[in-house]
Design an enzyme around this catalytic site. Sequence first.
Site, short mmCIF file in Angstrom:
data_model
loop_
_atom_site.label_atom_id
_atom_site.label_comp_id
_atom_site.label_asym_id
_atom_site.label_seq_id
_atom_site.Cartn_x
_atom_site.Cartn_y
_atom_site.Cartn_z
N GLY A 209 -6.27 2.67 8.22
CA GLY A 209 -6.09 3.60 9.33
C GLY A 209 -6.31 2.96 10.68
O GLY A 209 -7.43 2.56 11.01
N GLY A 210 -5.24 2.80 11.42
CA GLY A 210 -5.36 2.28 12.77
C GLY A 210 -5.74 0.81 12.86
O GLY A 210 -6.21 0.35 13.90
N MET B 124 0.61 11.75 -0.73
CA MET B 124 0.02 12.93 -0.08
C MET B 124 0.64 14.20 -0.65
O MET B 124 1.84 14.24 -0.91
CB MET B 124 0.31 12.89 1.42
CG MET B 124 -0.19 11.63 2.09
SD MET B 124 0.23 11.64 3.83
CE MET B 124 -0.46 10.07 4.34
N GLY C 161 -3.75 11.46 6.21
CA GLY C 161 -2.64 12.41 6.33
C GLY C 161 -1.48 11.89 7.13
O GLY C 161 -0.33 12.25 6.86
N PHE C 162 -1.77 11.03 8.08
CA PHE C 162 -0.72 10.56 8.97
C PHE C 162 -0.93 9.10 9.34
O PHE C 162 -2.07 8.65 9.49
CB PHE C 162 -0.68 11.40 10.25
CG PHE C 162 -0.49 12.87 9.97
CD1 PHE C 162 0.77 13.40 9.74
CD2 PHE C 162 -1.59 13.71 9.88
CE1 PHE C 162 0.94 14.74 9.44
CE2 PHE C 162 -1.45 15.06 9.59
CZ PHE C 162 -0.17 15.58 9.37
N GLY D 280 -0.07 0.14 8.64
CA GLY D 280 1.26 0.76 8.61
C GLY D 280 2.01 0.44 9.89
O GLY D 280 2.83 -0.48 9.94
N SER D 281 1.69 1.17 10.94
CA SER D 281 2.37 1.01 12.23
C SER D 281 2.34 -0.44 12.70
O SER D 281 3.34 -0.95 13.20
CB SER D 281 1.70 1.88 13.29
OG SER D 281 1.36 3.12 12.76
N HIS E 108 0.85 -1.20 0.00
CA HIS E 108 0.00 0.00 0.00
C HIS E 108 0.89 1.25 0.00
O HIS E 108 1.74 1.41 0.87
CB HIS E 108 -0.90 -0.02 1.24
CG HIS E 108 -1.90 1.08 1.30
ND1 HIS E 108 -3.10 1.05 0.63
CD2 HIS E 108 -1.88 2.28 1.96
CE1 HIS E 108 -3.79 2.17 0.88
NE2 HIS E 108 -3.07 2.93 1.67
C1 DX5 Z 1 -3.38 7.55 6.32
C2 DX5 Z 1 -2.88 6.53 5.33
C3 DX5 Z 1 -2.77 5.16 5.92
C4 DX5 Z 1 -1.85 5.07 7.08
C5 DX5 Z 1 -1.98 3.75 7.77
O1 DX5 Z 1 -3.44 8.77 5.68
O2 DX5 Z 1 -3.73 6.45 4.22
O3 DX5 Z 1 -2.44 4.21 4.94
O4 DX5 Z 1 -0.53 5.27 6.72
O5 DX5 Z 1 -1.13 3.75 8.85
P1 DX5 Z 1 -1.54 3.17 10.26
O6 DX5 Z 1 -1.81 1.72 10.03
O7 DX5 Z 1 -0.35 3.41 11.09
O8 DX5 Z 1 -2.75 3.91 10.72
ZN ZN Z 2 -3.59 4.69 2.70
#
Ligand code: DX5
Ligand code: ZN
Length: 225
Positions: free
Chosen positions: A176-177, A39, A144-145, A197-198, A35
Amino acid sequence: MPRPLIIAPSILASDFAKLGEEVRAIDAAGCDWVHVDVMDGHFVPNISIGPDVVKALRPHSKKIFDVHLMIAPCDPYLEAFAKAGSDIITVHVEAGPHVHRSLQAIRALGKKAGVTLNPSTPVSTLENVIDLVDLILVMSVNPGFGGQAFIPAALEKIGAVRALVGGRPIDLEVDGGVTADNAAKVVQAGANVLVAGSAVFKGGDYKGNIAAIRQAGAVARGEAA
Ligand code: DX5
Ligand code: ZN
């Protein structure tokens, strides 16, 4: 037949100083898709990577590149992301007045088309584009993050999108999360593609982290005990 369970690590959480190595590492660790979060500092309050980086990463993995465009406008960049080697290109319904045109353009470029919506955007915005998409992404954080907490209301939304999709051949992705702890609920709500992600990159055990998310999802699908 239900669509397969897909684990898609977001490289936004990787070490940008060694992106190629990170993509090879998640590939070897058993991810299904890669993925890629794009941004622009305009549609979202952060800047990440562009088409040249996608192009540079392409030789590092044969897996599906799932490219999430958090940019507005998106139309001027679709061709560049297609040529860079994206397999799926996802655009936001909020990115402009002509998302229908954007989705047609992605398919005309020979790519799978995805559409996504922010947490504050209603599911009804998908109704008039659903026959143009291969994937719907429900954002479970404000984009965004990385590293934000999962917004619980996303679960109900995933269910509503699942109902809207019906028997169509559309992947339902959540971003996200997402963690091994909430993956079961996300899957039970109707998602089959989990972006993380994390939860994948934390601690460095990518294989173990991907396996934990996959196991939680597979149990929820009744495919593992
Ligand atoms: C948010 C991104 C996500 C994000 C996922 O703007 O689209 O893909 O990086 O990261 P985690 O899993 O850490 O929320
Ligand atoms: Zn994403």
